[in-house]
Design an enzyme around this catalytic site. Sequence first.
Site, short mmCIF file in Angstrom:
data_model
loop_
_atom_site.label_atom_id
_atom_site.label_comp_id
_atom_site.label_asym_id
_atom_site.label_seq_id
_atom_site.Cartn_x
_atom_site.Cartn_y
_atom_site.Cartn_z
N HIS A 191 -3.41 -4.07 2.58
CA HIS A 191 -4.90 -3.51 2.62
C HIS A 191 -5.06 -2.77 4.01
CE1 HIS A 191 -8.61 -3.31 0.94
NE2 HIS A 191 -9.23 -4.32 1.93
N HIS A 223 -3.26 -9.68 -0.70
CA HIS A 223 -3.75 -8.37 -0.26
C HIS A 223 -4.23 -8.18 0.98
CE1 HIS A 223 -3.75 -4.01 -0.79
NE2 HIS A 223 -5.14 -4.14 -0.58
N HIS A 231 -11.30 -2.83 7.15
CA HIS A 231 -11.26 -3.81 6.57
C HIS A 231 -11.54 -5.21 7.27
CE1 HIS A 231 -10.33 -1.22 3.30
NE2 HIS A 231 -9.22 -1.10 3.57
N ASN A 248 -6.93 -3.88 -4.40
CA ASN A 248 -8.22 -3.34 -4.74
C ASN A 248 -7.89 -2.07 -5.76
OD1 ASN A 248 -7.35 -2.64 -1.80
ND2 ASN A 248 -8.96 -1.09 -2.39
N ASP A 298 0.91 -1.15 -0.16
CA ASP A 298 0.03 -0.01 0.10
C ASP A 298 0.78 1.22 -0.07
OD1 ASP A 298 -3.12 -1.11 1.15
OD2 ASP A 298 -1.41 -2.30 1.28
N ASP A 351 -1.55 -2.58 -3.90
CA ASP A 351 -1.93 -1.24 -4.19
C ASP A 351 -0.59 -0.36 -4.25
OD1 ASP A 351 -4.51 -1.67 -3.56
OD2 ASP A 351 -4.72 -0.92 -1.52
#
Length: 479
Positions: free
Chosen positions: A354, A317, A327, A232, A167, A194
Site C-alpha cells: 500500500h 495490503h 496512508h 485497493n 504494488d 495492487d
Amino acid sequence: MEKMWLLLHLALTTAIVLLSDVNGGSAGITSKFIRTEWPSIDIPLDNEAFAVPKGHNSPQQVHITQGDYDGKAVIISWVTPHEPGPSTVSYGTSEDKFDFTAEGTVNNYTFYKYKSGYIHQCLVDGLEYDTKYYYKIGSGDSSREFWFQTPPKIDPDASYKFGIIGDLGQTYNSLSTLEHYMESGAQTVLFLGDLSYADRYQFIDVGVRWDSWGRFVERSAAYQPWIWSAGNHEIEYMTYMGEVVPFKSYLHRYPTPHLASKSSSPLWYAIRRASAHIIVLSSYSPFVKYTPQWEWLREELKKVDREKTPWLIVLMHVPIYNSNEAHFMEGESMRAAFESWFVRYKVDVVFAGHVHAYERSYRISNLHYNISSGDCFPVPDKSAPVYITVGDGGNQEGLAGKFRYPQPDYSAFREASYGHSTLEIKNRTHAFYHWNRNDDGKKVATDSFILHNQYWASNRRRRKLNKHYLRSVVGELFA
C-alpha cells in the site's frame, strides 16, 4: 576472502539484531538515499514486455498459485484470446513427456464494453513433494510448455525461500523489480496486493491493462506460485461506467485455494508451505468482530501447529504500523481488531504493501490503547511480530517519499525506493531476511537481519536446539 566477509556480515547482522532487541527501537534509521527513478508511467503496450505469444489463440497470461492447504496441488490459469479451446493441462515429471492430464474450467466476463478472453483455471492435485513438474497447455502449434517445482513436505526444519513483492504495476520500475526478483533464487512470491493498476485507466482500457499485466508477470508467475492478496486497486468500484461489483476483474482472473482453509471468500485464506503457515487477510473486506473474516481468522489461528509449521506469516495490503505521510493511520482499525491475536499467537512477521516505500519495525505492540486510555504509544514486545511494508514494486503512482518526523521509536529502517524482499527460512529457529533496493537497474541488498522464530525462541527445547541449528546455519553459509 569471500567466506571471511560472509562471516563478518553474519556477525554484524547478529549484533545489530541483538542490539535492536535491547534498545527496543531506539536506533531507527531513515535512509538518506535518493533514488533516481525512471518516469512513473506504464510501459507502452507495444513493448516486448507485453509480447503476445505466437500462434493462433495461443495461451497467454499463464500463472500458478498453490491449489490446496499443504502444497501438493497448484491452480494453473491462462487466457485464450479468441476462442475457448481446451482447458486441459498435460503434465509429468519428464520434459516432453506428459503422463497425466487434468481438466479445468473456462469462463469470461465483461467490464463496461470490454469483453475478456477465455479464462481457464485448472486444479492439478495429488502431486509429489519436492518434485519438478513440466506442463503443457493449449493445442497443436499454439500449445505452450512450462514447469514448476513443488515445495518440500510439511516439516519444521524444511528450508524455503520466499520473495515478497507489493504494488507492482507495469512501469519500467516494475520491470526492474521483477527482473531483480527473478535473480534472487526465491521459490514462491508472497504478493501484497495492487497488481496491475488497471483501475488507473477508463472504459475498455481497464481490461486491456489487466491483459498486459498478465503477460508481464508470466515470466515468473508461470513457473512458480504467486500467493495473492488483494489491494485497493483491485476493488474497481467505478459507478461512472456502471461497474459496481467490487474485485470483479481480480476474482475472475486470480483464484485462490480459499475453500481448502474453510474460508467463505477468495479474498482471505491460509496455506501451509514447507515450514511456514501463511495467512492472507483482506484489508478491504469486513473484519470487525463477528464478520466472516473475523470468525474465520479466529478459527484458523487455532489450527496453526508450530511443531509442524513453526513460521507464522501474515499478509495484508494496508500496513498496521506506518510512519509515512502516505496512508498514515489507515491500518488502525485492523490493528484494533487483530493485533492482540498476532501477539497471543506469536506471529513471526506481518508483510503489507500500500505505501510506496519500504519500512521495517521492531517487535512492538500497542495493546493497552483504547479510547479512554492514555497509553497510546507502541512499546517493545518480544511476543509481537516484526511489521514490514514492501509496497515499493514500481507502479505508476510513484514513490511515497515523505516520512513523518521524528522517526517513531518502533521504526527500525525506512527508505523511499523501489525494490523487493526475500525471506529465506533455514530451519525452525532462524530465517534470513533481505530487502533489495533496485538502484537504477542494479540489485542492492540494503536492509537485512536474522529473523528469530517466535515460537521456538520461547520454547524450552530451543535452549538445546539453538547451538545445533545456529551451527548448521553457519555451516551452510560456508559449505
